[in-house]
Scaffold this motif. Structure first.
Motif, PDB file in Angstrom:
ATOM      1  N   LEU A 124      63.586  45.192  35.538  1.00 31.68           N
ATOM      2  CA  LEU A 124      64.400  44.761  35.800  1.00 31.68           C
ATOM      3  C   LEU A 124      65.322  45.779  37.128  1.00 31.68           C
ATOM      4  O   LEU A 124      65.457  44.501  38.028  1.00 31.68           O
ATOM      5  CB  LEU A 124      65.874  44.714  34.539  1.00 31.68           C
ATOM      6  CG  LEU A 124      65.196  44.474  33.673  1.00 31.68           C
ATOM      7  CD1 LEU A 124      66.662  44.785  32.448  1.00 31.68           C
ATOM      8  CD2 LEU A 124      65.604  42.675  33.870  1.00 31.68           C
ATOM      9  N   ALA A 125      64.294  46.613  37.577  1.00 33.73           N
ATOM     10  CA  ALA A 125      64.922  47.111  38.720  1.00 33.73           C
ATOM     11  C   ALA A 125      64.765  46.237  39.925  1.00 33.73           C
ATOM     12  O   ALA A 125      65.687  45.973  40.940  1.00 33.73           O
ATOM     13  CB  ALA A 125      65.032  48.580  39.046  1.00 33.73           C
ATOM     14  N   ARG A 126      63.873  46.220  40.151  1.00 34.69           N
ATOM     15  CA  ARG A 126      61.819  45.697  40.806  1.00 34.69           C
ATOM     16  C   ARG A 126      63.168  44.090  41.167  1.00 34.69           C
ATOM     17  O   ARG A 126      63.242  43.808  42.251  1.00 34.69           O
ATOM     18  CB  ARG A 126      61.027  45.621  40.277  1.00 34.69           C
ATOM     19  CG  ARG A 126      60.473  46.595  40.774  1.00 34.69           C
ATOM     20  CD  ARG A 126      59.021  46.531  40.688  1.00 34.69           C
ATOM     21  NE  ARG A 126      58.471  46.112  39.434  1.00 34.69           N
ATOM     22  CZ  ARG A 126      58.442  46.098  38.445  1.00 34.69           C
ATOM     23  NH1 ARG A 126      57.873  47.294  38.599  1.00 34.69           N
ATOM     24  NH2 ARG A 126      57.264  45.685  37.297  1.00 34.69           N
ATOM     25  N   ARG A 127      63.439  43.706  39.828  1.00 37.46           N
ATOM     26  CA  ARG A 127      64.038  42.017  40.524  1.00 37.46           C
ATOM     27  C   ARG A 127      65.216  42.408  41.026  1.00 37.46           C
ATOM     28  O   ARG A 127      65.546  41.636  41.881  1.00 37.46           O
ATOM     29  CB  ARG A 127      64.360  41.302  38.864  1.00 37.46           C
ATOM     30  CG  ARG A 127      62.594  41.492  37.818  1.00 37.46           C
ATOM     31  CD  ARG A 127      62.404  39.645  38.707  1.00 37.46           C
ATOM     32  NE  ARG A 127      61.059  39.507  38.093  1.00 37.46           N
ATOM     33  CZ  ARG A 127      60.912  38.821  36.738  1.00 37.46           C
ATOM     34  NH1 ARG A 127      61.844  38.251  35.806  1.00 37.46           N
ATOM     35  NH2 ARG A 127      60.503  38.269  36.049  1.00 37.46           N
ATOM     36  N   ARG A 128      66.449  42.995  40.022  1.00 40.62           N
ATOM     37  CA  ARG A 128      67.293  43.297  41.165  1.00 40.62           C
ATOM     38  C   ARG A 128      67.584  44.074  42.827  1.00 40.62           C
ATOM     39  O   ARG A 128      68.051  43.215  43.655  1.00 40.62           O
ATOM     40  CB  ARG A 128      68.454  44.339  39.966  1.00 40.62           C
ATOM     41  CG  ARG A 128      69.672  44.383  40.646  1.00 40.62           C
ATOM     42  CD  ARG A 128      70.454  45.790  40.560  1.00 40.62           C
ATOM     43  NE  ARG A 128      69.930  46.873  41.165  1.00 40.62           N
ATOM     44  CZ  ARG A 128      69.518  48.037  40.676  1.00 40.62           C
ATOM     45  NH1 ARG A 128      69.989  48.167  39.019  1.00 40.62           N
ATOM     46  NH2 ARG A 128      68.706  48.682  40.866  1.00 40.62           N
ATOM     47  N   ASN A 129      66.439  45.385  42.646  1.00 39.67           N
ATOM     48  CA  ASN A 129      66.625  44.997  44.708  1.00 39.67           C
ATOM     49  C   ASN A 129      65.660  44.223  44.907  1.00 39.67           C
ATOM     50  O   ASN A 129      66.222  43.586  46.133  1.00 39.67           O
ATOM     51  CB  ASN A 129      65.880  45.975  44.498  1.00 39.67           C
ATOM     52  CG  ASN A 129      65.988  47.855  43.945  1.00 39.67           C
ATOM     53  OD1 ASN A 129      67.272  47.728  43.894  1.00 39.67           O
ATOM     54  ND2 ASN A 129      65.133  48.190  43.810  1.00 39.67           N
ATOM     55  N   ASP A 171      68.033  42.547  48.307  1.00 35.38           N
ATOM     56  CA  ASP A 171      67.016  42.385  50.055  1.00 35.38           C
ATOM     57  C   ASP A 171      67.275  41.768  50.330  1.00 35.38           C
ATOM     58  O   ASP A 171      67.295  41.126  51.685  1.00 35.38           O
ATOM     59  CB  ASP A 171      65.840  42.960  49.268  1.00 35.38           C
ATOM     60  CG  ASP A 171      65.263  44.534  49.174  1.00 35.38           C
ATOM     61  OD1 ASP A 171      66.442  45.609  49.239  1.00 35.38           O
ATOM     62  OD2 ASP A 171      64.452  44.732  49.229  1.00 35.38           O
ATOM     63  N   HIS A 172      67.181  39.807  49.714  1.00 35.13           N
ATOM     64  CA  HIS A 172      67.041  38.994  50.084  1.00 35.13           C
ATOM     65  C   HIS A 172      68.574  38.397  50.667  1.00 35.13           C
ATOM     66  O   HIS A 172      68.255  38.448  51.651  1.00 35.13           O
ATOM     67  CB  HIS A 172      66.764  37.373  49.220  1.00 35.13           C
ATOM     68  CG  HIS A 172      66.663  36.611  49.787  1.00 35.13           C
ATOM     69  ND1 HIS A 172      65.813  35.838  50.174  1.00 35.13           N
ATOM     70  CD2 HIS A 172      68.235  35.531  48.749  1.00 35.13           C
ATOM     71  CE1 HIS A 172      66.341  34.467  50.502  1.00 35.13           C
ATOM     72  NE2 HIS A 172      66.930  34.378  49.587  1.00 35.13           N
ATOM     73  N   HIS A 173      69.549  39.293  50.027  1.00 39.74           N
ATOM     74  CA  HIS A 173      70.832  38.404  49.944  1.00 39.74           C
ATOM     75  C   HIS A 173      71.309  39.804  51.308  1.00 39.74           C
ATOM     76  O   HIS A 173      72.140  38.981  52.563  1.00 39.74           O
ATOM     77  CB  HIS A 173      71.904  38.958  48.984  1.00 39.74           C
ATOM     78  CG  HIS A 173      71.877  37.829  47.497  1.00 39.74           C
ATOM     79  ND1 HIS A 173      71.405  36.403  48.218  1.00 39.74           N
ATOM     80  CD2 HIS A 173      71.382  38.013  46.479  1.00 39.74           C
ATOM     81  CE1 HIS A 173      71.927  35.597  47.134  1.00 39.74           C
ATOM     82  NE2 HIS A 173      71.614  36.681  46.202  1.00 39.74           N
ATOM     83  N   GLU A 174      70.710  40.644  51.507  1.00 42.18           N
ATOM     84  CA  GLU A 174      71.013  41.523  52.601  1.00 42.18           C
ATOM     85  C   GLU A 174      70.295  41.207  53.767  1.00 42.18           C
ATOM     86  O   GLU A 174      70.300  42.619  53.991  1.00 42.18           O
ATOM     87  CB  GLU A 174      71.640  43.378  51.529  1.00 42.18           C
ATOM     88  CG  GLU A 174      72.354  43.631  51.047  1.00 42.18           C
ATOM     89  CD  GLU A 174      71.902  44.142  50.525  1.00 42.18           C
ATOM     90  OE1 GLU A 174      71.421  45.768  51.296  1.00 42.18           O
ATOM     91  OE2 GLU A 174      72.956  44.924  49.364  1.00 42.18           O
ATOM     92  N   LEU A 181      71.307  40.985  37.913  1.00 44.75           N
ATOM     93  CA  LEU A 181      69.973  40.318  36.641  1.00 44.75           C
ATOM     94  C   LEU A 181      70.782  38.263  36.506  1.00 44.75           C
ATOM     95  O   LEU A 181      71.706  38.564  36.651  1.00 44.75           O
ATOM     96  CB  LEU A 181      69.897  40.127  35.299  1.00 44.75           C
ATOM     97  CG  LEU A 181      69.927  42.372  35.865  1.00 44.75           C
ATOM     98  CD1 LEU A 181      69.194  43.223  34.819  1.00 44.75           C
ATOM     99  CD2 LEU A 181      67.745  42.708  36.616  1.00 44.75           C
ATOM    100  N   THR A 182      69.566  37.861  35.750  1.00 47.77           N
ATOM    101  CA  THR A 182      69.913  36.628  35.127  1.00 47.77           C
ATOM    102  C   THR A 182      69.059  36.045  34.452  1.00 47.77           C
ATOM    103  O   THR A 182      68.275  37.332  33.177  1.00 47.77           O
ATOM    104  CB  THR A 182      68.898  35.316  36.261  1.00 47.77           C
ATOM    105  OG1 THR A 182      67.267  35.593  36.110  1.00 47.77           O
ATOM    106  CG2 THR A 182      69.289  35.737  37.791  1.00 47.77           C
TER     107      THR A 182
END
Length: 90
Positions: A70-75, A79-82, A49-50
C-alpha cells in the motif's frame, strides 16, 4: 550425541519463533485489511489509496503485512501527481 553448531541452533530457533508468531502476524494483517475495507472511498483517497488497492492486497498471503504494498501504491500516485510540470506560457 549430536552436536549442533550455534548457527544451526539459531536457525532452528528462528524457525520455531516464526511458526509461533504466525497467528499474530495473520491477525494483525487481517485487522489492517478490515480497517481499510471499512473506510469510505473519500477516506481512502485522503490517504492516497483506492478501493482497488484494498482489493489487490487481499490477494497477499495471509501473514504478509499489506502496508508495504500500500505504501508503494500511495508513493507511486504521489510521485505521479508531484511530477514537475513544464511551463507552457514561457
Amino acid at each position: 550425541m549430536i552436536r549442533l553448531s550455534r548457527h544451526a541452533v539459531s536457525r532452528a530457533a528462528g524457525a520455531v519463533r516464526r511458526v509461533l508468531e504466525w497467528p499474530a502476524r495473520v491477525s494483525a494483517a487481517r485487522r489492517a485489511m478490515s480497517d481499510l475495507a471499512r473506510m469510505s472511498d473519500y477516506e481512502l483517497r485522503d490517504i492516497g489509496l483506492t478501493r482497488q488497492d484494498v482489493f489487490d492486497v487481499s490477494a497477499l498471503p495471509l501473514d504478509q503485512d499489506p502496508t508495504a504494498l500500500l505504501a508503494r501504491r500511495r508513493n507511486a500516485v504521489r510521485d505521479h501527481h508531484e511530477a514537475p510540470r513544464l511551463d507552457r506560457a514561457a
